[in-house]
Design a protein around this motif. Structure first.
Motif, PDB file in Angstrom:
ATOM      1  N   ALA A   1      74.641  35.078  90.921  1.00  0.00           N
ATOM      2  CA  ALA A   1      74.339  36.512  90.959  1.00  0.00           C
ATOM      3  C   ALA A   1      72.863  36.690  91.307  1.00  0.00           C
TER       4      ALA A   1
ATOM      5  N   VAL B   1      76.832  39.113  94.274  1.00  0.00           N
ATOM      6  CA  VAL B   1      77.526  38.133  93.444  1.00  0.00           C
ATOM      7  C   VAL B   1      78.478  37.345  94.325  1.00  0.00           C
TER       8      VAL B   1
ATOM      9  N   SER C   1      81.357  33.751  81.326  1.00  0.00           N
ATOM     10  CA  SER C   1      81.242  35.161  81.675  1.00  0.00           C
ATOM     11  C   SER C   1      79.812  35.465  82.119  1.00  0.00           C
ATOM     12  N   ASN C   2      79.616  36.650  82.618  1.00  0.00           N
ATOM     13  CA  ASN C   2      78.303  37.044  83.140  1.00  0.00           C
ATOM     14  C   ASN C   2      77.231  36.894  82.056  1.00  0.00           C
TER      15      ASN C   2
END
Length: 336
Positions: free
Chosen positions: A297, A261, A249-250
């Motif tokens: 990102a 992103v 996940s981020n």
């Protein structure tokens, strides 16, 4: 009986008194507009303080109920949670309104300088009276610009101080540093935005010398300058590039400002995040066929707040300086 003649004022005293004269005249000419600006600033600051205190009171009441936002078990907790959520929404919405008001005021400063302060006086010819009272055109223009600038800086200082305090009051829906409502009302950016509006209005008033046309031009020029900078804001300072695994996940800070992103292939090629979204049921196969190995990102961390503020404000102040210089050159050419 002889009398002593009063001492002759020194050149320095005379010059000092002359410098105060045009500024005093500007205050008298536009005192209603200046009083309105002070009143609007005071009402806005008082309104923000009242909303923040009200939201703080609702938060204290909600804390004493023992209810939790993520777990609502009784009707009483439902009502308390709804009241708390509404007060927190008002908190965020109020700062958004003030951010819009700040942008509108910066255009209004320019329209005021372009219209009532300069173009109308040049159009009617009343500026000649000041020029015949040992006041040069350059000093007249300096006073016309300096007095509103000083008042604008003072009022903006009050608003930014209150907004900086206000932006830290939210708990349920926290405001982030890159939100327009926070970025546009804190730091040095509001000062640069307001001074740029004044400078562009000054140049527009001298160029057109028609009140309404100059006001429209000043507002349009200010709006274009602010809009362009808002669109390129994310590129004014180098971003942080952060690749991470597909299954993860981020991993970046919650308050980071994401500017781009997507996916990375094994060769380092960047692909948009929506590359495989239209394909249903074979999302993983689509990524494999493209050679996607990671996500990425580009983002600005919170530490980029001041660099972005200073760069963007520097651009606005440079535009303001060029506009003031052009205004003085234009005045000198027209009224040598």
């Amino acid at each position: 009986m002889s009398t002593l003649a009063p001492p002759r004022p020194s050149p320095r005293t005379t010059a000092s008194a002359g410098l105060r004269g045009p500024a005093r005249l500007v205050v008298r000419q536009h005192r209603r507009a200046f009083q309105l600006l002070i009143l609007l600033t005071a009402l806005t600051a008082a309104g923000l303080v009242a909303v923040a205190l009200w939201a703080g009171h609702d938060a204290d009441v909600f804390a004493r109920t023992g209810c939790r936002v993520d777990t609502v078990t009784t009707d009483a907790c439902t009502r308390s949670t709804r009241a708390y959520d509404d007060s927190q929404y008002r908190l965020n919405h109020s700062l958004s309104v003030v951010a819009l008001l700040t942008a509108v005021l910066s255009a209004a400063y320019g329209a005021f300088m372009a219209g009532p302060a300069l173009a109308r006086e040049l159009e009617s010819g009343t500026h000649r009276l000041a020029w015949t009272q040992s006041v040069s055109p350059a000093r007249w223009l300096t006073a016309k610009l300096a007095v509103p600038a000083a008042l604008t800086v003072a009022c903006t200082l009050v608003l930014t101080t209150v907004c900086t305090w206000f932006s830290t009051r939210g708990t349920l829906h926290p405001l982030y540093w890159h939100d327009t409502s926070v970025y546009g009302t804190t730091g040095v950016y509001p000062f640069a935005q307001a001074l740029c509006g004044l400078a562009l209005g000054t140049l527009a008033g001298l160029l057109l010398r028609r009140a309404f046309a100059a006001m429209a031009l000043a507002a349009a020029a200010q709006g274009i300058a602010v809009h362009v900078l808002q669109n390129v804001r994310g590129h004014l300072w180098p971003v942080v590039h952060g690749p991470y695994a597909l299954a993860r996940s981020n991993p970046f800070p919650r308050d980071a400002w994401m500017t781009e992103v997507g996916y990375l292939t094994g060769t380092g090629e960047r692909l948009p995040m929506g590359t495989c979204f239209p394909i249903r049921g074979k999302f993983g196969d689509c990524l494999d066929s493209l050679g996607v190995t990671r996500r990425y990102a580009d983002y600005h961390p919170k530490s980029h707040y001041w660099p972005l503020q200073l760069v963007e404000s520097g651009i606005l102040l440079a535009v303001a300086a060029l506009a003031v210089y052009a205004a003085h050159r234009l005045l000198r050419r027209l009224h040598a």
